[in-house]
Design an enzyme around this catalytic site. Structure first.
Site, PDB file in Angstrom:
ATOM      1  N   GLU A  14       0.829  -1.201   0.000  1.00 32.44           N
ATOM      2  CA  GLU A  14       0.000   0.000   0.000  1.00 32.44           C
ATOM      3  C   GLU A  14       0.864   1.251   0.000  1.00 32.44           C
ATOM      4  OE1 GLU A  14      -2.674   0.827   3.183  1.00 32.44           O
ATOM      5  OE2 GLU A  14      -3.686   2.158   1.764  1.00 32.44           O
ATOM      6  N   THR A  26      -5.358  11.712  -1.150  1.00 34.78           N
ATOM      7  CA  THR A  26      -4.975  11.329   0.211  1.00 34.78           C
ATOM      8  C   THR A  26      -3.965  12.339   0.761  1.00 34.78           C
ATOM      9  OG1 THR A  26      -5.341   9.041  -0.393  1.00 34.78           O
ATOM     10  CG2 THR A  26      -4.063   9.399   1.587  1.00 34.78           C
TER      11      THR A  26
HETATM   12  N1  HSE Z   1      -5.968   6.426   8.183  1.00 41.64           N
HETATM   13  C1  HSE Z   1      -5.674   6.867   6.850  1.00 41.64           C
HETATM   14  C2  HSE Z   1      -6.120   8.299   6.697  1.00 41.64           C
HETATM   15  C3  HSE Z   1      -6.472   6.055   5.864  1.00 41.64           C
HETATM   16  O1  HSE Z   1      -7.183   8.627   7.187  1.00 41.64           O
HETATM   17  O2  HSE Z   1      -5.422   9.093   6.078  1.00 41.64           O
HETATM   18  C4  HSE Z   1      -5.642   5.190   5.036  1.00 41.64           C
HETATM   19  O3  HSE Z   1      -4.915   4.253   5.750  1.00 41.64           O
END
Ligand code: HSE
Length: 291
Positions: free
Chosen positions: A120, A168
């Site tokens: 990932e 992200t």
């Molecule tokens: N915990 C992570 C986030 C999600 O919220 O950025 C992906 O692992």
């Protein structure tokens, strides 16, 4: 030839940022693997046009490397990338479970979590176990640097995925660097409530524990209509609503009898903002399965 179905997941659940995750009964990635001299990858399905087939750039290539397990790998994506539903984690989880079996490597499910997380990291740039852990182990997982705790839980959920792109990187950039002590106290209380709710299969307690005043409000600004969708879902009976993973999926916990109404209400609320969306009526489910 081996076939593995690895579920989509929802990480964070509000109060468990970078720690909590659940496997979803649906959607899922389906990955077919057979031994070969070198790693080759084919990708079809949801959002496949955005996923590189080069093993150096695909999540499963790193997993095959880590397990020293070259294979011909066909990935049928049920989970769109950049959805907040653990898309890359599902492929990495399927590859880790499948290659471990194919090459008889003998790792336990828990031992496969950091191996899949390496995969990932190829796409997200950062290794988080909170999506790969539930995709491999199923149920509700608490992933810390000390290992993974897993609880079989059964909670109805609605996951509503708007047609919005949230990177992200952007979602992580808006996370506040600090939190106040009163926010920490509230978060500990909510995380403890949620964990207890998972043990009791209690949607009310799980929903209450999804409340978060640290990360979620900052990220909500990246999702057009988030507040309206959240309010609509609560009015329709959701016990808790938050952002799934880094977004843009919005996830609601609920009692079984309210699930359908909440699903259509969330779709309507996005639609009123001019945002197309799709909805999954789902629940906490099993981890990766080999066929
Ligand atoms: N915990 C992570 C986030 C999600 O919220 O950025 C992906 O692992």
């Amino acid at each position: 030839m081996l076939t593995v179905r690895a579920p989509a997941t929802s990480a964070n659940l509000g109060s468990g940022f970078d720690v909590f995750g659940v496997a979803l009964e649906r959607p899922a990635d389906v990955v077919r693997l057979e031994k070969a001299d070198r790693v080759t990858i084919e990708v079809t399905g949801a959002g496949s046009q955005y996923i590189p087939e080069d093993p150096d750039k695909n999540t499963v290539g790193a997993v095959a490397d880590a397990l020293d397990a070259p294979a011909r790998i066909q990935i049928d994506k049920g989970v769109r990338p950049a959805s907040g539903l653990g898309s890359s984690a599902a492929s990495a989880a399927a590859a880790a479970v499948g290659l471990n079996e194919l090459y008889d490597r003998g790792y336990s499910r828990e031992e496969l979590v950091p191996i899949a997380a390496k995969g990932e990291a190829v796409v997200s740039g950062d290794a988080h176990d909170d999506n790969v852990a539930p995709s491999i182990m199923g149920g509700f997982t608490i992933a810390t640097d000390k290992g993974v705790t897993q609880v079989d839980a059964d909670i109805p959920l609605v996951a509503c995925l708007p047609d919005i792109v949230v990177s992200t990187r952007d979602a992580r950039n808006v996370v506040p660097e600090t939190a106040r002590v009163d926010q920490m106290v509230e978060t500990v209380g909510n995380a403890a409530s949620l964990t207890t709710g998972m043990h009791r299969d209690d949607p009310e307690l799980v929903g209450r524990g999804m409340h978060d005043t640290v990360v979620t409000p900052a990220r909500a600004k990246l999702i057009d209509g988030y507040e309206q969708v959240r309010e609509a879902a609560i009015a329709a009976g959701a016990t808790g609503v938050t952002i799934s993973g880094a977004g843009p999926t919005v996830i609601a916990a609920c009692a079984e009898e309210d699930r359908r109404k909440i699903a259509s209400t969330m779709l309507d609320a996005f639609s009123e903002r001019g945002v197309d969306a799709r909805v999954y009526q789902t629940r906490i489910g099993r981890g990766a399965e080999i066929f």
